[in-house]
Design a protein around this motif. Sequence first.
Motif, PDB file in Angstrom:
ATOM      1  N   ALA A  10      22.196  27.298  -6.367  1.00 43.54           N
ATOM      2  CA  ALA A  10      20.809  27.742  -6.271  1.00 43.54           C
ATOM      3  C   ALA A  10      20.658  29.136  -6.864  1.00 43.54           C
ATOM      4  CB  ALA A  10      20.357  27.730  -4.816  1.00 43.54           C
ATOM      5  N   PHE A  11      21.609  29.990  -6.583  1.00 43.49           N
ATOM      6  CA  PHE A  11      21.507  31.347  -7.097  1.00 43.49           C
ATOM      7  C   PHE A  11      21.729  31.388  -8.607  1.00 43.49           C
ATOM      8  CE2 PHE A  11      22.019  32.714  -2.660  1.00 43.49           C
ATOM      9  CZ  PHE A  11      20.973  33.608  -2.608  1.00 43.49           C
ATOM     10  N   LEU A  14      18.503  30.481 -10.057  1.00 46.10           N
ATOM     11  CA  LEU A  14      17.531  31.551  -9.914  1.00 46.10           C
ATOM     12  C   LEU A  14      17.818  32.674 -10.907  1.00 46.10           C
ATOM     13  CD1 LEU A  14      15.245  31.364  -8.068  1.00 46.10           C
ATOM     14  CD2 LEU A  14      16.508  32.627  -6.345  1.00 46.10           C
ATOM     15  N   GLU A  15      19.077  32.996 -11.038  1.00 49.53           N
ATOM     16  CA  GLU A  15      19.421  34.074 -11.960  1.00 49.53           C
ATOM     17  C   GLU A  15      19.120  33.675 -13.395  1.00 49.53           C
ATOM     18  OE1 GLU A  15      23.324  35.568 -11.431  1.00 49.53           O
ATOM     19  OE2 GLU A  15      22.893  36.414  -9.455  1.00 49.53           O
ATOM     20  N   VAL A  18      15.411  34.095 -13.831  1.00 51.45           N
ATOM     21  CA  VAL A  18      15.026  35.502 -13.878  1.00 51.45           C
ATOM     22  C   VAL A  18      15.405  36.101 -15.229  1.00 51.45           C
ATOM     23  CG1 VAL A  18      15.623  37.772 -12.984  1.00 51.45           C
ATOM     24  CG2 VAL A  18      15.041  35.924 -11.412  1.00 51.45           C
ATOM     25  N   TYR A  52      10.614  30.240  -4.244  1.00 53.78           N
ATOM     26  CA  TYR A  52      11.390  31.118  -5.114  1.00 53.78           C
ATOM     27  C   TYR A  52      11.237  30.757  -6.582  1.00 53.78           C
ATOM     28  CZ  TYR A  52      13.414  33.052  -0.955  1.00 53.78           C
ATOM     29  OH  TYR A  52      13.561  33.680   0.235  1.00 53.78           O
ATOM     30  N   MET A  64      10.266  31.988 -12.266  1.00 52.92           N
ATOM     31  CA  MET A  64      10.549  32.632 -10.991  1.00 52.92           C
ATOM     32  C   MET A  64       9.308  32.605 -10.103  1.00 52.92           C
ATOM     33  SD  MET A  64      11.421  36.318 -12.640  1.00 52.92           S
ATOM     34  CE  MET A  64       9.834  37.148 -12.546  1.00 52.92           C
ATOM     35  N   PRO A  66       6.949  33.688  -6.557  1.00 49.92           N
ATOM     36  CA  PRO A  66       6.463  34.931  -5.949  1.00 49.92           C
ATOM     37  C   PRO A  66       7.312  35.429  -4.785  1.00 49.92           C
ATOM     38  CG  PRO A  66       5.088  33.064  -5.315  1.00 49.92           C
ATOM     39  CD  PRO A  66       6.033  32.564  -6.366  1.00 49.92           C
ATOM     40  N   ARG A  67       8.012  34.506  -4.163  1.00 46.47           N
ATOM     41  CA  ARG A  67       8.735  34.934  -2.968  1.00 46.47           C
ATOM     42  C   ARG A  67       9.925  35.829  -3.304  1.00 46.47           C
ATOM     43  NH1 ARG A  67      10.441  30.762   1.776  1.00 46.47           N
ATOM     44  NH2 ARG A  67      11.279  32.288   3.228  1.00 46.47           N
ATOM     45  N   LEU A  68      10.312  35.847  -4.562  1.00 50.01           N
ATOM     46  CA  LEU A  68      11.373  36.755  -4.966  1.00 50.01           C
ATOM     47  C   LEU A  68      11.008  38.184  -4.624  1.00 50.01           C
ATOM     48  CD1 LEU A  68      12.587  35.443  -8.418  1.00 50.01           C
ATOM     49  CD2 LEU A  68      13.919  35.757  -6.342  1.00 50.01           C
ATOM     50  N   ALA A  69       9.704  38.444  -4.592  1.00 47.50           N
ATOM     51  CA  ALA A  69       9.252  39.800  -4.284  1.00 47.50           C
ATOM     52  C   ALA A  69       9.805  40.263  -2.942  1.00 47.50           C
ATOM     53  CB  ALA A  69       7.726  39.848  -4.270  1.00 47.50           C
ATOM     54  N   ARG A 126      25.220  43.031 -16.847  1.00 46.56           N
ATOM     55  CA  ARG A 126      24.124  42.626 -15.968  1.00 46.56           C
ATOM     56  C   ARG A 126      24.067  43.473 -14.704  1.00 46.56           C
ATOM     57  NH1 ARG A 126      24.370  36.335 -15.381  1.00 46.56           N
ATOM     58  NH2 ARG A 126      26.504  36.825 -14.788  1.00 46.56           N
ATOM     59  N   PRO A 127      22.869  43.764 -14.244  1.00 47.72           N
ATOM     60  CA  PRO A 127      22.733  44.482 -12.973  1.00 47.72           C
ATOM     61  C   PRO A 127      23.547  43.772 -11.898  1.00 47.72           C
ATOM     62  CG  PRO A 127      20.595  44.215 -13.997  1.00 47.72           C
ATOM     63  CD  PRO A 127      21.568  43.437 -14.832  1.00 47.72           C
TER      64      PRO A 127
ATOM     65  N   TYR B  52      26.001  38.667  -2.900  1.00 46.73           N
ATOM     66  CA  TYR B  52      24.626  38.933  -2.478  1.00 46.73           C
ATOM     67  C   TYR B  52      24.560  39.713  -1.170  1.00 46.73           C
ATOM     68  CZ  TYR B  52      23.118  35.968  -6.211  1.00 46.73           C
ATOM     69  OH  TYR B  52      22.906  35.454  -7.453  1.00 46.73           O
ATOM     70  N   ALA B  69      20.474  42.923  -7.338  1.00 50.13           N
ATOM     71  CA  ALA B  69      19.857  43.651  -8.450  1.00 50.13           C
ATOM     72  C   ALA B  69      19.551  42.714  -9.602  1.00 50.13           C
ATOM     73  CB  ALA B  69      20.779  44.773  -8.914  1.00 50.13           C
ATOM     74  N   ARG B  70      20.369  41.681  -9.740  1.00 56.42           N
ATOM     75  CA  ARG B  70      20.168  40.753 -10.833  1.00 56.42           C
ATOM     76  C   ARG B  70      18.857  39.996 -10.685  1.00 56.42           C
ATOM     77  NH1 ARG B  70      25.708  37.661 -12.104  1.00 56.42           N
ATOM     78  NH2 ARG B  70      26.748  39.664 -11.862  1.00 56.42           N
ATOM     79  N   LEU B  71      18.496  39.764  -9.448  1.00 52.96           N
ATOM     80  CA  LEU B  71      17.246  39.062  -9.214  1.00 52.96           C
ATOM     81  C   LEU B  71      16.064  40.004  -9.367  1.00 52.96           C
ATOM     82  CD1 LEU B  71      18.222  36.860  -6.156  1.00 52.96           C
ATOM     83  CD2 LEU B  71      18.051  36.220  -8.545  1.00 52.96           C
ATOM     84  N   LEU B 110      -1.918  37.334  -4.527  1.00 50.96           N
ATOM     85  CA  LEU B 110      -0.484  37.384  -4.281  1.00 50.96           C
ATOM     86  C   LEU B 110      -0.124  38.820  -3.911  1.00 50.96           C
ATOM     87  CD1 LEU B 110       2.399  36.193  -4.483  1.00 50.96           C
ATOM     88  CD2 LEU B 110       2.325  36.705  -6.922  1.00 50.96           C
ATOM     89  N   PRO B 127       5.433  40.740   0.909  1.00 47.32           N
ATOM     90  CA  PRO B 127       5.399  40.429  -0.516  1.00 47.32           C
ATOM     91  C   PRO B 127       5.736  38.956  -0.718  1.00 47.32           C
ATOM     92  CG  PRO B 127       6.602  42.450  -0.139  1.00 47.32           C
ATOM     93  CD  PRO B 127       6.290  41.887   1.209  1.00 47.32           C
ATOM     94  N   GLY B 128       5.002  38.303  -1.562  1.00 45.25           N
ATOM     95  CA  GLY B 128       5.224  36.880  -1.796  1.00 45.25           C
ATOM     96  C   GLY B 128       4.232  36.017  -1.036  1.00 45.25           C
TER      97      GLY B 128
END
Lengths: 252, 252
Positions: A10-11, A14-15, A18, A52, A64, A66-69, A126-127, B52, B69-71, B110, B127-128
């Motif tokens: 899943a990650f 997501l990555e 992003v 997500y 991506m 909104p919940r990533l926020a 990458r960060p 994570y 941070a990557r996300l 949002l 947020p989200g």
Amino acid sequence: MSAVTAVGKAFSMLEFLVATERSATLAEATQMTRLPKPTAHRLLRALQKLGYVSRPPGTRSYSMGPRLARLQAGDAHAHVKALARPAMAKLHQRFNETVNLGMLSGREVLYLEYQATSHALRIVLRPGDKDPYYCTALGRAMVSALPLEDCERIIEATHPKRQTPKTLLAKSSLRSLLGAVRKNGFAEEHGESVDGISCLAVHLGQWGYPQYAISLAVPTPRLKGKIRMQMVKALKILASGDAAPSGFRKLS
Amino acid sequence: MSAVTAVGKAFSMLEFLVATERSATLAEATQMTRLPKPTAHRLLRALQKLGYVSRPPGTRSYSMGPRLARLQAGDAHAHVKALARPAMAKLHQRFNETVNLGMLSGREVLYLEYQATSHALRIVLRPGDKDPYYCTALGRAMVSALPLEDCERIIEATHPKRQTPKTLLAKSSLRSLLGAVRKNGFAEEHGESVDGISCLAVHLGQWGYPQYAISLAVPTPRLKGKIRMQMVKALKILASGDAAPSGFRKLS
DNA sequence: AATTAAAATTCCGTTTGATGGAATCCTTAA
DNA sequence: TTAAGGATTCCATCAAACGGAATTTTAATT
């Protein structure tokens, strides 16, 4: 051993989303994450239900959500990042080389943010990635900013490992090297961390954040002639805080 | 139905850690996420292996890890957030009420970021989260900033649902209300979205971002006397871009 | 140093959710 | 209309997640 493989997948998914500007189709996601098609599909739908990932209306693609926020809300380094971003952008524009923001985390450099060159030949860190402090310009800049006794303690505790053929291994050379960094006000490194890449870095102590640093990462062949000194100068000006304040810009 | 429950749990865990300042013990995590102890434990270890979550050396607690941070790297709204943050902070300091940054996403608001009042009585929108545009000050501010025909199209497509006893349901009142918002330069809403909460909002069109808006969310009892007009004035000044630029601050 | 209570970690049999090849269903283009 | 390339669903298999209970570690107390 614990498994939780679905979570890891899943990650990855997501990555990937992003990292991808805009949105991606299922086929792209399948290919990039190297997951079987149905698996990728199921994962995307699940992540969508969780908020997500979202699907831009009209398209049949994923992006991506909104919940990533919510995961961004707790970013401890948001302040420094926001502060550094304009300065990084300036460097990036002037030299069109990759600019990195990193911080010292224990004895490692933690990469926080970058702005990549548009050249085909580039280095991307990458960060969230980490590197040892001793073979990176960022790490050297930050460690050299520490009080002398801390600095010495870290050197003593260091057992350098060879990352590339050029990585320095002797503590004595490391010690004198850090001394030079302190004297010159900037750090450099040539192919010691990644073969063919040179870095120049300054720490942000003048801004009040000695454990953060900014670097230019340049393929060694491109770092020739006067360029090096121009870069060093730009970095030192940046670090001194004398860079023209660039707060609210005209926006419309 | 697709399941992928482990993924959902992993995200709950992560969100809990992010929401928690500093680090949390396994017991706390177990309690807050309502997961059985071994499950929480397994999850945390798995997330740790993925990078994570991390464990502050010395302690036996868990906190968010560097790979988050990557996300954050792909945050499409980072620029606006960074831009808005100082202005939001100013409002927050002056009135000590909750300040929200939101954007228009389709026909919904949002929520992107907030700065919470320190009062015990407060509203927290994470947020989200999303809300319909028609019963929120943020939504009304942003929709009213749209070209007239778009605005009208959205009104026509709206079928308001009652969120609280006070939610406006008639399209005609909505239409005149948005007209007033356009004329006055700010939007307001009293208990139509959350009972007992009033909001004042302005969109950031003057900054070049009409689809974003900032609001003050105040328990209705606290919005009395001259306060309301002071808040409106502060918001309008903020939106006009005349707020004192607060770029690089002296950082010691 | 010995005792103990609390918390963290591991065990392990059970069961459920994840898996992915194959089949089917849409879309888009020709 | 037809064909082709995705997207989506099916479903039998199986590994992974589950969580109560037992064990170990840690830290506080005597």
